[in-house]
Design a protein around this motif. Structure first.
Motif, mmCIF file in Angstrom:
data_model
loop_
_atom_site.group_PDB
_atom_site.id
_atom_site.type_symbol
_atom_site.label_atom_id
_atom_site.label_comp_id
_atom_site.label_asym_id
_atom_site.label_seq_id
_atom_site.Cartn_x
_atom_site.Cartn_y
_atom_site.Cartn_z
ATOM 1 N N LEU A 295 2.556 -4.644 15.507
ATOM 2 C CA LEU A 295 2.891 -4.560 14.459
ATOM 3 C C LEU A 295 2.424 -4.684 12.988
ATOM 4 C CD1 LEU A 295 3.524 -8.611 15.445
ATOM 5 C CD2 LEU A 295 5.240 -7.254 15.180
ATOM 6 N N ILE A 296 2.945 -4.004 11.803
ATOM 7 C CA ILE A 296 2.272 -3.254 11.180
ATOM 8 C C ILE A 296 3.124 -4.397 9.837
ATOM 9 C CG2 ILE A 296 2.857 -1.266 9.187
ATOM 10 C CD1 ILE A 296 1.681 -1.195 12.280
ATOM 11 N N LYS A 297 2.370 -5.163 8.522
ATOM 12 C CA LYS A 297 2.783 -5.610 7.917
ATOM 13 C C LYS A 297 2.163 -4.895 6.585
ATOM 14 C CE LYS A 297 0.870 -10.773 6.210
ATOM 15 N NZ LYS A 297 0.265 -11.677 6.521
ATOM 16 N N THR A 298 2.950 -4.375 5.701
ATOM 17 C CA THR A 298 2.553 -4.276 4.868
ATOM 18 C C THR A 298 2.376 -5.355 4.004
ATOM 19 O OG1 THR A 298 4.696 -4.382 4.024
ATOM 20 C CG2 THR A 298 4.947 -2.480 5.138
ATOM 21 N N PHE A 299 2.250 -4.263 2.149
ATOM 22 C CA PHE A 299 1.600 -5.186 0.798
ATOM 23 C C PHE A 299 2.078 -6.277 0.481
ATOM 24 C CE2 PHE A 299 4.163 -1.357 -0.676
ATOM 25 C CZ PHE A 299 4.505 -1.897 -1.758
ATOM 26 N N GLU A 300 3.723 -5.897 1.020
ATOM 27 C CA GLU A 300 4.823 -7.064 1.097
ATOM 28 C C GLU A 300 4.965 -8.593 1.510
ATOM 29 O OE1 GLU A 300 7.922 -4.218 0.074
ATOM 30 O OE2 GLU A 300 7.893 -4.132 -1.894
ATOM 31 N N ASN A 301 4.127 -7.988 2.328
ATOM 32 C CA ASN A 301 4.179 -9.119 3.912
ATOM 33 C C ASN A 301 5.122 -8.587 4.675
ATOM 34 O OD1 ASN A 301 1.607 -9.874 3.173
ATOM 35 N ND2 ASN A 301 1.790 -11.239 2.136
ATOM 36 N N LYS A 302 5.433 -7.808 4.936
ATOM 37 C CA LYS A 302 7.431 -7.511 5.366
ATOM 38 C C LYS A 302 6.644 -7.025 7.039
ATOM 39 C CE LYS A 302 10.378 -7.850 3.023
ATOM 40 N NZ LYS A 302 10.752 -7.088 1.571
ATOM 41 N N ILE A 303 6.927 -7.394 7.947
ATOM 42 C CA ILE A 303 6.496 -6.352 8.524
ATOM 43 C C ILE A 303 7.104 -5.941 9.699
ATOM 44 C CG2 ILE A 303 5.915 -8.287 11.585
ATOM 45 C CD1 ILE A 303 4.719 -8.692 9.425
ATOM 46 N N THR A 304 6.723 -4.065 10.596
ATOM 47 C CA THR A 304 7.051 -3.637 11.707
ATOM 48 C C THR A 304 6.866 -3.393 12.972
ATOM 49 O OG1 THR A 304 7.779 -2.100 9.338
ATOM 50 C CG2 THR A 304 8.195 -1.248 10.944
ATOM 51 N N PRO A 305 7.833 -3.935 13.474
ATOM 52 C CA PRO A 305 7.613 -4.133 14.749
ATOM 53 C C PRO A 305 7.112 -2.615 15.245
ATOM 54 C CG PRO A 305 9.394 -5.278 15.081
ATOM 55 C CD PRO A 305 9.102 -4.929 13.730
ATOM 56 N N ILE A 306 6.490 -1.912 17.046
ATOM 57 C CA ILE A 306 6.538 -0.971 16.781
ATOM 58 C C ILE A 306 5.594 -1.260 17.977
ATOM 59 C CG2 ILE A 306 4.895 1.116 17.214
ATOM 60 C CD1 ILE A 306 4.300 1.194 14.360
ATOM 61 N N LYS A 307 6.987 -0.281 19.598
ATOM 62 C CA LYS A 307 6.334 -0.025 20.612
ATOM 63 C C LYS A 307 6.150 1.093 21.075
ATOM 64 C CE LYS A 307 6.876 -1.305 25.351
ATOM 65 N NZ LYS A 307 5.792 -2.447 25.690
#
Length: 357
Positions: A295-307
């Motif tokens: 899970l990538i968490k950006t500076f805006e606290n948005k999450i991007t799941p990666i598989k």
């Protein structure tokens, strides 16, 4: 007049950090580059005497392009920065994910570089096994003994220099490294029980191995309580280390190659987290079952799941979708044996593209 000091193996001098601090304070026109082969000693000493005075630059294992260059498979002037910058952009801001394929396929320079990279797909397994370091890339299986000796040097020489540690704990450190080669996700308690080592020693050894840059940890996403309570994932800084240890122990199986790819992706995300810290990108794993690998968490606290998908994994899409729903993520990424495609809010990235980071 301005002076440049270029100092190698500074860690062999026990007072190196204090000396550089004095030079820094007394001679403002002096610019110093100091390097050393013991990450442990550099990390420990610079934290004390050079805090706020020095900038650290970490030297990471080879990426796929560097491996191909060192192996003389491609020209040394081969440039992939244009693709690298676009992938970094979408990792930091998921809103670029839908645009990625259209920008990719309308750029002739990107397509030309990508086609050349694809020609070397057959080299990926060798890269994961041997491509971590220049000497392993060049000498393959013949470098196994040297790599294992390097690991033993960290355990028997570097660790005792910075930490008063019992000989039994040093022996435990080597056992723990071998143990980690067979399992990336484990708890302090499990290691303690399986290896018959007390929990304090396990925590201490893991911390020192992370400081040595031999391993790194990926924590579960969640509250402080969850981070402490849940198991952490431990990866080697390059899958070459895991392969060489498992090959030496006789435990490597061909279906382990898929996990070597996951380890490379993990180490790449870890590298991005450190070298591009201005992006404020943080890497976690999904502690829930049937979720994505990262899970990538950006500076805006948005999450991007990666598989990470190697071979035929029918559950990849479902796992990413589960994480997207759980964390209210609009987009997800799957890396593996694909052609580049954006479908149902998921970006499918060929593994060759991610290997250049």
């Amino acid at each position: 007049k301005p002076v440049f000091l270029l100092l190698d193996e500074v860690n062999h001098d026990p007072n190196w950090a204090l000396t550089l601090k004095v030079i820094y304070d007394m001679y403002p026109n002096t610019f110093i580059i100091a390097t050393g082969s013991s990450a442990l000693e550099l990390e420990e000493e610079s934290n004390a005497d050079l805090a706020r005075r020095a900038k650290k630059e970490y030297l990471f294992p080879l990426n796929f392009i560097e491996y191909l260059k060192i192996s003389k498979k491609i020209d040394k002037y081969y440039r992939t920065s244009i693709i690298r910058e676009k992938i970094l952009k979408l990792l930091n801001n998921a809103t670029f994910i839908p645009k990625f394929t259209s920008e990719f396929f309308t750029n002739s320079e990107i397509i030309e570089v990508y086609k050349k990279i694809k020609l070397f797909s057959f080299e990926i397994e060798d890269f994961l096994k041997f491509g971590g370091f220049p000497f392993t890339a060049l000498y393959k299986k013949d470098s196994e003994e040297l790599l294992l000796e390097t690991i033993k040097k960290i355990v028997y020489s570097d660790i005792p220099k910075i930490k008063d540690i019992y000989y039994s704990s040093i022996e435990h450190a080597l056992k723990l490294i071998y143990y980690l080669s067979g399992s990336e996700k484990t708890s302090i308690e499990t290691i303690s029980n399986d290896l018959k080592i007390n929990k304090y020693s396990v925590q201490n050894i893991l911390r020192l191995l992370e400081m040595s840059s031999l391993i790194f940890s990926v924590k579960p996403l969640g509250s402080e309580e969850k981070i402490i309570r849940k198991s952490w994932k431990y990866y080697f800084t390059t899958p070459t280390i895991r392969f060489m240890i498992k090959d030496y122990l006789g435990t490597f199986k061909e279906n382990d190659v898929g996990f070597l790819l996951e380890e490379y992706i993990a180490s790449t995300l870890y590298k991005m987290q450190i070298t591009h810290n201005m992006l404020n990108m943080k890497v976690f794993y999904d502690p829930n079952k049937k979720g994505s690998d990262f899970l990538i968490k950006t500076f805006e606290n948005k999450i991007t799941p990666i598989k990470v998908k190697f071979g035929k994994d029918k559950n990849a899409e479902k796992q990413v979708e589960n994480s997207m729903k759980r964390y209210n993520a609009k987009y997800g990424i799957i890396i593996g044996d694909y052609e580049l495609e954006y479908k149902d809010n998921i970006l499918y990235i060929p593994k060759e593209l991610f290997l250049i980071l």
